[in-house]
Enzyme design. Structure first.
Site, PDB file in Angstrom:
ATOM      1  N   ASP A 145      -2.593   2.561  -6.245  1.00 29.47           N
ATOM      2  CA  ASP A 145      -1.627   2.623  -5.154  1.00 29.47           C
ATOM      3  C   ASP A 145      -1.546   1.372  -4.297  1.00 29.47           C
ATOM      4  OD1 ASP A 145      -4.135   2.942  -3.995  1.00 29.47           O
ATOM      5  OD2 ASP A 145      -3.441   4.428  -2.541  1.00 29.47           O
ATOM      6  N   GLU A 146      -2.070   0.254  -4.780  1.00 32.12           N
ATOM      7  CA  GLU A 146      -1.965  -0.958  -3.974  1.00 32.12           C
ATOM      8  C   GLU A 146      -2.000  -2.216  -4.825  1.00 32.12           C
ATOM      9  OE1 GLU A 146      -5.357  -1.867  -1.325  1.00 32.12           O
ATOM     10  OE2 GLU A 146      -6.335  -0.151  -2.241  1.00 32.12           O
TER      11      GLU A 146
ATOM     12  N   ASP B 112       0.868  -1.185   0.000  1.00 28.19           N
ATOM     13  CA  ASP B 112       0.000   0.000   0.000  1.00 28.19           C
ATOM     14  C   ASP B 112       0.901   1.230   0.000  1.00 28.19           C
ATOM     15  OD1 ASP B 112      -2.161   1.686   0.169  1.00 28.19           O
ATOM     16  OD2 ASP B 112      -2.820   1.012   2.145  1.00 28.19           O
TER      17      ASP B 112
END
Length: 174
Positions: free
Chosen positions: A104-105, A10
């Protein structure tokens, strides 16, 4: 058969971190990425802005009231997509099975790695070294536990939870 090992990567305050690379003069300030319309919401906020109670999905007008000195930056999703591609390419250099679940992950299947914790530490360092962006990593026996672990110690966190630790952590109070 080896025990399943999943890592959740993350990125830390990803959109703000991308903006700070472009505008290093804003480092250390409460920075908020948000649109400017009357119904705009915060996309993300720097950790300095979070101290004022500003988080993703906070109405932008409320964020302005919570921290009048915050620096508001309009989102640039073209930049975030490009930076995300770079991050994901770094992950794929280290792990064959990468499941991207947002800009973003991502989840990484570390099952079968001789030393999955050491591999995850190398990956965390590679992301920082190659992209200049920080991330938190959670490791667990499944995606849910890995996701919870990645949120447990942000920013730049690294938390491993075994199945037993997860059961203890989430067991109902008796």
């Amino acid at each position: 058969m080896p025990e399943r090992c999943i890592a959740h990567v993350d990125m830390d305050a990803f959109y703000v971190s991308c903006e700070l690379q472009r505008r290093p003069d804003l480092r250390g300030l409460p920075v908020v990425v948000a649109g400017s319309g009357p119904r705009a919401v915060v996309t993300t906020a720097s950790y300095e802005a979070r101290q004022y109670g500003i988080f993703s999905a906070t109405p932008a007008e409320r964020a302005r009231r919570l921290c009048p000195r915050a620096v508001f930056v309009a989102p640039d999703f073209e930049l975030y997509r490009a930076r995300s591609k770079h991050v994901m390419s770094v992950l794929r250099e280290h792990v064959e099975r990468v499941e991207v679940v947002g800009l973003d992950e991502a989840y990484l299947d570390l099952t079968g790695f001789g030393r999955p914790k050491a591999a995850a530490r190398r990956i965390q360092g590679a992301v920082r070294d190659r992209t200049g962006l920080g991330c938190s990593i959670g490791i667990g026996p499944n995606k849910l536990v890995a996701k919870v672990a990645s949120d447990a110690d942000k920013p730049d966190g690294f938390v491993e939870l075994t199945a037993e630790q997860a059961r203890e952590r989430f067991a109902p109070e008796r």
